[in-house]
Motif scaffolding. Structure first.
Motif, PDB file in Angstrom:
ATOM      1  N   LEU A 256      39.576  65.567  -3.876  1.00 47.99           N
ATOM      2  CA  LEU A 256      40.281  66.655  -4.090  1.00 47.99           C
ATOM      3  C   LEU A 256      41.917  66.970  -3.385  1.00 47.99           C
ATOM      4  N   LEU A 257      41.896  66.550  -2.167  1.00 50.55           N
ATOM      5  CA  LEU A 257      43.112  66.891  -1.379  1.00 50.55           C
ATOM      6  C   LEU A 257      44.157  65.619  -1.732  1.00 50.55           C
ATOM      7  N   HIS A 258      43.679  64.718  -1.831  1.00 47.12           N
ATOM      8  CA  HIS A 258      44.542  63.415  -1.898  1.00 47.12           C
ATOM      9  C   HIS A 258      44.967  63.204  -3.739  1.00 47.12           C
ATOM     10  N   ASN A 259      45.322  64.159  -4.306  1.00 48.06           N
ATOM     11  CA  ASN A 259      45.410  64.123  -5.711  1.00 48.06           C
ATOM     12  C   ASN A 259      46.958  63.259  -5.758  1.00 48.06           C
ATOM     13  N   GLU A 260      46.878  62.756  -7.032  1.00 53.57           N
ATOM     14  CA  GLU A 260      48.101  61.986  -7.515  1.00 53.57           C
ATOM     15  C   GLU A 260      49.367  62.565  -7.223  1.00 53.57           C
TER      16      GLU A 260
END
Ligand code: 2AM
Ligand code: CA
Ligand code: CA
Ligand code: CA
Length: 262
Positions: A256-260
């Motif tokens: 969720l946090l490390h989205n593209e």
């Protein structure tokens, strides 16, 4: 110096500081601005003075890194990392969500963590390798396995007033949409301790400083939390991003946090 003694003196400093904060909290105190939204009160300064004096009685040659006075002493081998009042904005508004955070680090590795919430009397402690405790009772992170069932907590980066808002807000929106709920308490040290004892299932924030996270991240980790940055890389107290969550949820929160596009 054995870790038990380090912890005992650290707790003494936290209790003395907590008494000072509680007294100011119900009384009068001056508030000064360090920046446009960044506050410091008389209570921050008095608390820090008490902590540093207490530690120096027993450890005169240890280094200190404290929010209000910066780094002092040239001993980087033994260093105390201190936030005398975590949650100053709450404190200034008479909101009882603030804490004292004291960590001892040897060669930059946190060995002892102490977070004290003086309003409730809750004392969170950890020694590396020996688990975490709340008022001397062992604590564990939650068992929540689904993000949908999780209560998360975060803080908004202070750069939001001046800088990048898009990415932090996109992260916030994704977590809000996926979780049961998201809270924002205003004390990173307490956020981490509340993950440690299972009240929250996960915490993330960016742009924190070593004194915000040093004690709390050891307490969370020793209670079984996985602590990393937003891309599951290693977390270190000088890293700008922190994610701490129970191990079941941690991978989903990284996604969720490390989205593209973030
Ligand atoms: P403080 O109260 O000790 O300053 C809340 O999101 C966290 O951000 C708290 O740990 C808070 O610590 C910290 N914080 C508050 N104001 C800040 C500012 N202006 N710059 C950086 N960090 C801040
Ligand atoms: Ca702080
Ligand atoms: Ca502070
Ligand atoms: Ca501050």
């Amino acid at each position: 110096m054995d870790t038990q003694t380090l912890q005992r003196i650290g707790i003494r400093a936290a209790y003395r500081a907590g008494r000072i904060l509680n007294d100011y909290f119900v009384g009068e105190f001056k508030i000064n601005k360090k920046g446009t939204i960044d506050l410091v009160t008389e209570a921050d300064l008095a608390s820090e003075k008490m902590i540093v004096e207490t530690l120096r009685e027993t450890f005169p040659d240890h280094g200190v890194l404290a929010e209000e006075s910066g780094a002092s002493g040239d001993n980087r081998r033994d260093q105390w990392i201190i936030d005398p009042l975590d949650g100053t904005t709450n404190f200034a508004h008479r909101l009882p969500i603030f804490a004292v955070s004291i960590a001892y680090a040897r060669d930059d590795q946190v060995e002892v963590g102490i977070v004290f919430h003086p309003i409730s009397g809750e004392l969170f402690t950890a020694i590396r390798g020996e688990g975490a405790r709340l008022n001397d009772q062992p604590i564990r992170v939650s068992e929540t396995a689904q993000v949908r069932d999780s209560l998360l907590v975060t803080g908004f980066p202070y750069t939001v007033a001046t800088g990048d808002t898009i990415r932090p807000m996109a992260r916030f929106a994704r977590c809000l949409a996926a979780a049961q709920g998201v809270r924002r308490l205003g004390s990173a040290a307490l956020d981490l301790c509340y993950v440690a004892c299972g009240r929250f299932d996960g915490f993330w924030e960016e742009h924190l400083k070593p004194w915000d996270t040093a004690a709390g991240m050891l307490i969370a980790a020793e209670a079984g939390a996985r602590v990393s940055d937003f891309s599951n890389g290693p977390y270190h107290i000088r890293h700008p991003e922190i994610l701490a969550a129970n191990p079941h949820l941690h991978p989903a929160l990284v996604t969720l946090l490390h989205n593209e596009d973030s």
